[in-house]
Design a protein around this motif. Structure first.
Motif, PDB file in Angstrom:
ATOM      1  N   THR A   1       0.842  -1.206   0.000  1.00  6.21           N
ATOM      2  CA  THR A   1       0.000   0.000   0.000  1.00  6.21           C
ATOM      3  C   THR A   1       0.873   1.251   0.000  1.00  6.21           C
ATOM      4  O   THR A   1       0.566   2.242  -0.684  1.00  6.21           O
ATOM      5  N   LEU A   2       1.966   1.222   0.766  1.00  4.15           N
ATOM      6  CA  LEU A   2       2.884   2.357   0.785  1.00  4.15           C
ATOM      7  C   LEU A   2       3.499   2.590  -0.590  1.00  4.15           C
ATOM      8  O   LEU A   2       3.659   3.733  -1.033  1.00  4.15           O
ATOM      9  N   ILE A   3       3.868   1.490  -1.265  1.00  3.40           N
ATOM     10  CA  ILE A   3       4.445   1.620  -2.605  1.00  3.40           C
ATOM     11  C   ILE A   3       3.431   2.239  -3.561  1.00  3.40           C
ATOM     12  O   ILE A   3       3.747   3.177  -4.313  1.00  3.40           O
ATOM     13  N   LEU A   4       2.197   1.728  -3.519  1.00  6.30           N
ATOM     14  CA  LEU A   4       1.158   2.246  -4.411  1.00  6.30           C
ATOM     15  C   LEU A   4       0.815   3.692  -4.074  1.00  6.30           C
ATOM     16  O   LEU A   4       0.562   4.504  -4.968  1.00  6.30           O
ATOM     17  N   ALA A   5       0.820   4.017  -2.783  1.00 12.55           N
ATOM     18  CA  ALA A   5       0.526   5.394  -2.370  1.00 12.55           C
ATOM     19  C   ALA A   5       1.605   6.349  -2.865  1.00 12.55           C
ATOM     20  O   ALA A   5       1.309   7.493  -3.246  1.00 12.55           O
ATOM     21  N   SER A   6       2.851   5.872  -2.872  1.00 13.81           N
ATOM     22  CA  SER A   6       3.937   6.725  -3.363  1.00 13.81           C
ATOM     23  C   SER A   6       3.769   7.020  -4.843  1.00 13.81           C
ATOM     24  O   SER A   6       4.079   8.125  -5.311  1.00 13.81           O
ATOM     25  N   VAL A   7       3.260   6.041  -5.589  1.00 11.73           N
ATOM     26  CA  VAL A   7       2.997   6.266  -7.013  1.00 11.73           C
ATOM     27  C   VAL A   7       1.866   7.270  -7.177  1.00 11.73           C
ATOM     28  O   VAL A   7       1.946   8.194  -7.998  1.00 11.73           O
ATOM     29  N   ALA A   8       0.804   7.100  -6.382  1.00 13.42           N
ATOM     30  CA  ALA A   8      -0.340   8.000  -6.476  1.00 13.42           C
ATOM     31  C   ALA A   8       0.033   9.433  -6.098  1.00 13.42           C
ATOM     32  O   ALA A   8      -0.586  10.397  -6.575  1.00 13.42           O
ATOM     33  N   ALA A   9       1.051   9.574  -5.245  1.00 14.35           N
ATOM     34  CA  ALA A   9       1.449  10.903  -4.779  1.00 14.35           C
ATOM     35  C   ALA A   9       2.377  11.630  -5.740  1.00 14.35           C
ATOM     36  O   ALA A   9       2.664  12.818  -5.540  1.00 14.35           O
ATOM     37  N   ILE A  10       2.826  10.959  -6.786  1.00 19.68           N
ATOM     38  CA  ILE A  10       3.810  11.562  -7.694  1.00 19.68           C
ATOM     39  C   ILE A  10       3.328  12.875  -8.329  1.00 19.68           C
ATOM     40  O   ILE A  10       4.093  13.845  -8.374  1.00 19.68           O
ATOM     41  N   PRO A  11       2.079  12.960  -8.825  1.00 23.34           N
ATOM     42  CA  PRO A  11       1.651  14.248  -9.387  1.00 23.34           C
ATOM     43  C   PRO A  11       1.759  15.397  -8.387  1.00 23.34           C
ATOM     44  O   PRO A  11       2.197  16.501  -8.729  1.00 23.34           O
ATOM     45  N   ALA A  12       1.358  15.135  -7.118  1.00 25.90           N
ATOM     46  CA  ALA A  12       1.437  16.179  -6.100  1.00 25.90           C
ATOM     47  C   ALA A  12       2.886  16.516  -5.783  1.00 25.90           C
ATOM     48  O   ALA A  12       3.254  17.692  -5.639  1.00 25.90           O
ATOM     49  N   LEU A  13       3.720  15.489  -5.687  1.00 29.18           N
ATOM     50  CA  LEU A  13       5.132  15.719  -5.403  1.00 29.18           C
ATOM     51  C   LEU A  13       5.807  16.475  -6.548  1.00 29.18           C
ATOM     52  O   LEU A  13       6.648  17.348  -6.315  1.00 29.18           O
ATOM     53  N   ALA A  14       5.426  16.139  -7.773  1.00 24.36           N
ATOM     54  CA  ALA A  14       6.015  16.803  -8.939  1.00 24.36           C
ATOM     55  C   ALA A  14       5.703  18.294  -8.951  1.00 24.36           C
ATOM     56  O   ALA A  14       6.457  19.106  -9.496  1.00 24.36           O
ATOM     57  N   ALA A  15       4.562  18.648  -8.335  1.00 26.62           N
ATOM     58  CA  ALA A  15       4.149  20.052  -8.315  1.00 26.62           C
ATOM     59  C   ALA A  15       4.953  20.872  -7.309  1.00 26.62           C
ATOM     60  O   ALA A  15       5.044  22.098  -7.444  1.00 26.62           O
ATOM     61  N   ILE A  16       5.534  20.201  -6.304  1.00 32.30           N
ATOM     62  CA  ILE A  16       6.253  20.940  -5.264  1.00 32.30           C
ATOM     63  C   ILE A  16       7.752  20.673  -5.269  1.00 32.30           C
ATOM     64  O   ILE A  16       8.524  21.440  -4.701  1.00 32.30           O
ATOM     65  N   VAL A  17       8.167  19.576  -5.909  1.00 38.10           N
ATOM     66  CA  VAL A  17       9.596  19.248  -5.971  1.00 38.10           C
ATOM     67  C   VAL A  17      10.177  19.784  -7.279  1.00 38.10           C
ATOM     68  O   VAL A  17       9.696  19.448  -8.365  1.00 38.10           O
ATOM     69  N   PRO A  18      11.180  20.636  -7.207  1.00 37.89           N
ATOM     70  CA  PRO A  18      11.796  21.151  -8.437  1.00 37.89           C
ATOM     71  C   PRO A  18      12.310  20.009  -9.307  1.00 37.89           C
ATOM     72  O   PRO A  18      12.962  19.086  -8.824  1.00 37.89           O
ATOM     73  N   SER A  19      11.997  20.071 -10.588  1.00 38.95           N
ATOM     74  CA  SER A  19      12.403  19.009 -11.494  1.00 38.95           C
ATOM     75  C   SER A  19      13.196  19.576 -12.657  1.00 38.95           C
ATOM     76  O   SER A  19      12.880  20.646 -13.190  1.00 38.95           O
ATOM     77  N   LEU A  20      14.224  18.831 -13.041  1.00 38.70           N
ATOM     78  CA  LEU A  20      15.011  19.225 -14.202  1.00 38.70           C
ATOM     79  C   LEU A  20      14.292  18.888 -15.500  1.00 38.70           C
ATOM     80  O   LEU A  20      14.631  19.410 -16.561  1.00 38.70           O
ATOM     81  N   ASP A  21      13.304  18.010 -15.400  1.00 39.88           N
ATOM     82  CA  ASP A  21      12.516  17.564 -16.549  1.00 39.88           C
ATOM     83  C   ASP A  21      13.410  17.146 -17.719  1.00 39.88           C
ATOM     84  O   ASP A  21      13.264  17.619 -18.840  1.00 39.88           O
ATOM     85  N   VAL A  22      14.337  16.257 -17.403  1.00 38.81           N
ATOM     86  CA  VAL A  22      15.213  15.728 -18.454  1.00 38.81           C
ATOM     87  C   VAL A  22      14.885  14.261 -18.722  1.00 38.81           C
ATOM     88  O   VAL A  22      15.701  13.533 -19.295  1.00 38.81           O
TER      89      VAL A  22
END
Length: 287
Positions: free
Chosen positions: A80-101
């Motif tokens: 469940t933790l693994i799946l929750a981490s996947v589900a949280a990626i859009p939210a994390l992507a919005a707050i974690v600076p990304s190089l988008d490479v």
């Protein structure tokens, strides 16, 4: 029925690595609902149990020893933790600076391979550190308390340590723009790998066993004597172990429950809740 043992011996690992993972990659690349990936995970678990009963490495390891409910709970919580981490990626992507490479234009399967290799590096290094740093070992010791070696043992981890390993594997990928679809395939690949790595099925993969981190090599990691089991840390591959000098293999070695667990902590708690609190006890350290 006589055909089943050789089918398991030589076909089980390819079915899981290529068939199950391939199905998950196809579903993820086509934007299938996550429920389909859950169905694939259930199928992988069912295959794992079937293979262990058709061709067991150790018959005794198929018999519960007061640990079946605990292992199911660990697996449910940590998956469940693994799946929750996947589900949280859009939210994390919005707050974690990304190089988008991220190589979005690569074939999807190649993107998954990149994710697997990158996650393997982060998880393996945290795993290694967990055998060297006392406070990390307290939490990782939960995993090393097992006395039988079978599929569900792979997710028998303290949830805090599971979270730490997954964070080390996924955060670097998030920083370069990991897509949710690739993360979904990666999450399924992690679960499949843990089932294979701790499997009680006596399967064979030929020379690949020296490259992939599967059960034949991972049993050495669970040897109970301090220092002896400090080998074969890799989750997906043995690449890092070879680079770090922690690779070990002896084809003549056979394992029983007497070889597993922790020699310094033979009475480690067996049940789920005591295992969660053990790392916090002043006298519960396995250092």
């Amino acid at each position: 029925m006589q055909l089943l043992p050789p089918l398991v011996r030589y076909g089980y690992a390819p079915l899981m690595l290529l068939g199950i993972n391939g199905t998950a990659i196809w579903l993820a690349s086509n934007g299938a609902p996550k429920a389909w990936l859950l169905a694939v995970l259930v199928a992988a678990i069912a295959l794992s149990f079937a293979a262990e009963r058709i061709l067991p490495y150790n018959d005794a390891w198929n018999q519960p020893a007061g640990d079946a409910g605990r292992d199911v709970t660990h697996s449910a919580v940590n998956e469940t933790l693994i799946l929750a981490s996947v589900a949280a990626i859009p939210a994390l992507a919005a707050i974690v600076p990304s190089l988008d490479v991220w190589p979005h234009d690569w074939p999807f399967v190649a993107q998954v391979v990149v994710a697997v290799l990158a996650a393997d590096a982060g998880i393996t290094l945290v795993h290694l550190a967990s055998h060297k740093v006392g406070v990390l070992w307290r939490f990782h010791a939960v995993h090393h308390s097992v006395k039988r070696f079978y599929g569900l043992n792979g997710l028998m981890k303290h949830p805090l340590h599971q979270t730490l390993e997954m964070t080390a594997g996924v955060i670097p990928l998030l920083l370069i723009g990991l897509p949710v679809s690739v993360a979904s395939a990666l999450a399924l690949a992690v679960a499949v790998q843990l089932l294979l790595q701790h499997s009680n099925a006596d399967y064979r993969v030929g020379p690949v066993k020296h490259v992939l981190a599967l059960n034949e090599g991972h049993r050495f990691h669970h040897l109970k004597w301090a220092g002896i089991g400090d080998v074969n840390f890799g989750l997906f591959t043995l690449i890092w172990d070879r680079l770090l000098g922690t690779y070990s293999h002896d084809p003549a070695r056979r394992f029983t429950s007497d070889d597993l667990g922790m020699a310094a902590k033979p009475n480690y708690p067996i049940q789920y809740l005591p295992q969660l609190t053990e790392p916090f006890r002043p006298t519960g350290s396995c250092d």
